[in-house]
Design a protein around this motif. Structure first.
Motif, PDB file in Angstrom:
ATOM      1  N   ILE A 130     -41.426  46.402 -35.996  1.00  0.00           N
ATOM      2  CA  ILE A 130     -41.073  45.648 -34.792  1.00  0.00           C
ATOM      3  C   ILE A 130     -40.275  44.400 -35.175  1.00  0.00           C
ATOM      4  CG2 ILE A 130     -42.001  44.308 -32.850  1.00  0.00           C
ATOM      5  CD1 ILE A 130     -44.401  46.200 -32.872  1.00  0.00           C
ATOM      6  N   GLY A 131     -39.175  44.185 -34.509  1.00  0.00           N
ATOM      7  CA  GLY A 131     -38.357  43.001 -34.747  1.00  0.00           C
ATOM      8  C   GLY A 131     -37.348  43.152 -35.868  1.00  0.00           C
ATOM      9  N   LYS A 132     -37.385  44.275 -36.566  1.00  0.00           N
ATOM     10  CA  LYS A 132     -36.441  44.542 -37.648  1.00  0.00           C
ATOM     11  C   LYS A 132     -35.507  45.677 -37.235  1.00  0.00           C
ATOM     12  CE  LYS A 132     -38.342  41.675 -40.632  1.00  0.00           C
ATOM     13  NZ  LYS A 132     -37.634  40.481 -41.150  1.00  0.00           N
ATOM     14  N   PRO A 133     -34.307  45.748 -37.833  1.00  0.00           N
ATOM     15  CA  PRO A 133     -33.413  46.874 -37.517  1.00  0.00           C
ATOM     16  C   PRO A 133     -34.078  48.199 -37.879  1.00  0.00           C
ATOM     17  CG  PRO A 133     -32.229  45.135 -38.679  1.00  0.00           C
ATOM     18  CD  PRO A 133     -33.682  44.768 -38.753  1.00  0.00           C
ATOM     19  N   SER A 134     -33.757  49.213 -37.117  1.00  0.00           N
ATOM     20  CA  SER A 134     -34.305  50.539 -37.393  1.00  0.00           C
ATOM     21  C   SER A 134     -33.836  51.037 -38.760  1.00  0.00           C
ATOM     22  CB  SER A 134     -33.864  51.527 -36.314  1.00  0.00           C
ATOM     23  OG  SER A 134     -34.312  52.828 -36.611  1.00  0.00           O
ATOM     24  N   ASN A 135     -34.669  51.847 -39.396  1.00  0.00           N
ATOM     25  CA  ASN A 135     -34.335  52.381 -40.722  1.00  0.00           C
ATOM     26  C   ASN A 135     -33.469  53.633 -40.636  1.00  0.00           C
ATOM     27  OD1 ASN A 135     -35.353  50.769 -42.885  1.00  0.00           O
ATOM     28  ND2 ASN A 135     -37.417  51.221 -42.160  1.00  0.00           N
ATOM     29  N   THR A 136     -32.574  53.655 -39.676  1.00  0.00           N
ATOM     30  CA  THR A 136     -31.680  54.796 -39.489  1.00  0.00           C
ATOM     31  C   THR A 136     -30.905  55.115 -40.760  1.00  0.00           C
ATOM     32  OG1 THR A 136     -31.414  54.129 -37.181  1.00  0.00           O
ATOM     33  CG2 THR A 136     -29.835  55.707 -38.064  1.00  0.00           C
TER      34      THR A 136
END
Length: 448
Positions: A136-142
């Protein structure tokens, strides 16, 4: 394009709209990475297993390299495993999404409850998978998901890759040999050998007009510091065309030639310009001296990065760096300022067309596949390639040429030296360690 099967999961009692929206956002983020998706969501644990059966049916019709299991909320383990089991031979990504903030409240659909229930199960089932979770609150690990997908696609390509070697074990070296059955079992690549006689026979059939066309259209693009003999240009063009025809017939994606004990000794022609033409005009990976696992490493790097995966060999180890260069050629893709060549001879060998181009500096990743018996290892290290000081290899006709190369700064030269696996290492620009680690995990190769 890397083909991905994307399956989004959420528990049947979780609001459907939440699961759909989270999966749709994840799907869109992967498509933005350039991946080709076949998507099925939401898949729930409905009692009649309609979602599970529909997902399996859809996936059986699809062609994909990797199965991405997007856990958008709590999901009982059995629902996921029923979907994965028919595709257990495929690499998988266990990807847990995350909750979100509403004002000062954290809202969750218990994504990591789902993934933490599944991770050990996947391990126990023997799946080849990686576990990735969002915060939550971090960029997705895409990007991590995409990197693993690229590695899965590379592993699939390696299963059917064909490499051609003219001759075997140049200079009777040990470190360039390979074991065919274990290489096929672990990596999948096939190394075929062909005789120099076959190439010579094909060369004899090349017309003068065909040779001249190569000289006019390709070799003329090189910058000659000194003019080479016309017969040398003719031989380079002719042998390139002979090899080009063989590559087209047999589908080789990488090539190596018996160099010192072959082309130079028996045909009187150093093959550097042939390698240059093959690399730059045909896009095949090239390495000299029948370096079998060097060729395989090149394909691994090329499939992961799209780069030409050029080779360098070591000349000196220093306190904070290594001097790496080549006594013959580099592909045009990695030159800084274009391809520069000159006629030169080394020791008692015949004069040839030597590449003396400058190599682009920058962050690099050095890779080398090696084996101990039927166990395979990947030695890999990051470094910073800088333009080398003035240097020469003793034995070249004077004034000695400045060979292509880099001084590569390493965090720990001593550690690298104590693990070095061969004189040849394959080079890619940028930090490619995560992609290579993923590929090695899929193939069961230990990274050192």
């Amino acid at each position: 394009m890397t083909k991905v099967a994307f399956v989004g999961f959420g528990e049947v009692n979780t609001p459907r709209e939440l699961i759909v929206n989270k999966c749709a956002a994840a799907e869109k983020s992967l498509q933005a990475e350039g991946l080709d998706l076949v998507s099925v969501f939401p898949v729930t644990d409905d009692y009649a297993e309609k979602d599970v059966n529909s997902a399996i049916a859809a996936l059986k019709k699809a062609d994909f390299d990797v199965l991405v299991l997007c856990i958008a909320g709590w999901i009982p383990t059995h629902a996921v495993v029923k979907v994965t089991e028919p595709f257990r031979h495929k690499p998988m990504v266990l990807w847990g999404l995350c909750g979100w903030m509403e004002g000062d409240r954290l809202v969750t659909t218990a994504d990591q409850a789902g993934t933490s229930a599944l991770r050990k199960t996947f391990f126990d089932l023997g799946y080849r998978f990686t576990y990735i979770y969002d915060i939550i609150g971090k960029p997705s690990n895409t990007k991590k998901v995409a990197n693993f997908a690229v590695a899965a696609a590379a592993a699939e390509k390696l299963r059917s890759a064909k490499i051609g070697h003219m001759g075997y074990r140049d200079m009777n070296l040990y470190g360039t040999m390979f074991d065919g059955p274990s290489l096929k079992r672990v990596v999948g690549a096939e190394i075929e050998t062909f005789e120099m006689l076959e190439i010579y026979q094909r060369y004899q059939k090349v017309t003068e007009a065909e040779k001249q066309a190569v000289i006019d259209n390709a070799i003329s693009q090189w910058h000659f510091l000194k003019q080479a003999k016309p017969e040398g240009l003719q031989m380079a063009a002719g042998y390139y065309l002979a090899l080009k025809s063989l590559i087209a017939e047999r589908g080789y994606e990488a090539i190596s030639l018996k160099d010192v004990d072959g082309m130079k000794k028996l045909l009187g022609f150093p093959p550097a310009p042939i390698f240059m033409l093959l690399a730059d005009c045909e896009g095949v990976c090239t390495v000299p001296e029948n370096d079998a696992l060097g060729s395989v490493t090149q394909l691994m790097v090329k499939y992961l990065t799209g780069q030409c995966a050029f080779y360098l060999e070591f000349y000196e180890f220093m306190e904070d760096r290594v001097l790496a260069g080549v006594p013959d050629y580099v592909p045009g893709e990695v030159t800084d300022g274009g391809v520069q060549v000159m006629p030169a001879a080394f020791g008692e060998l015949s004069e040839g067309i030597l590449n003396v181009s400058k190599v682009k500096p920058g962050e690099v990743t050095l890779c080398r596949l090696t084996s101990c018996g039927d166990k395979y290892y990947m030695h890999m290290v990051k470094g910073e390639g800088v333009t080398p000081r003035k240097w020469e290899e003793a034995g070249w006709t004077q004034p000695a040429p400045q060979l292509p190369g880099l001084e590569i700064k390493l965090a720990d030269v001593e550690d690298f030296a104590q693990k070095v696996m061969c004189q040849h290492y394959i080079v890619a620009y940028g930090d490619q360690t995560e992609k290579m680690q993923n590929l090695c995990r899929i193939l069961g190769i230990e990274v050192i």
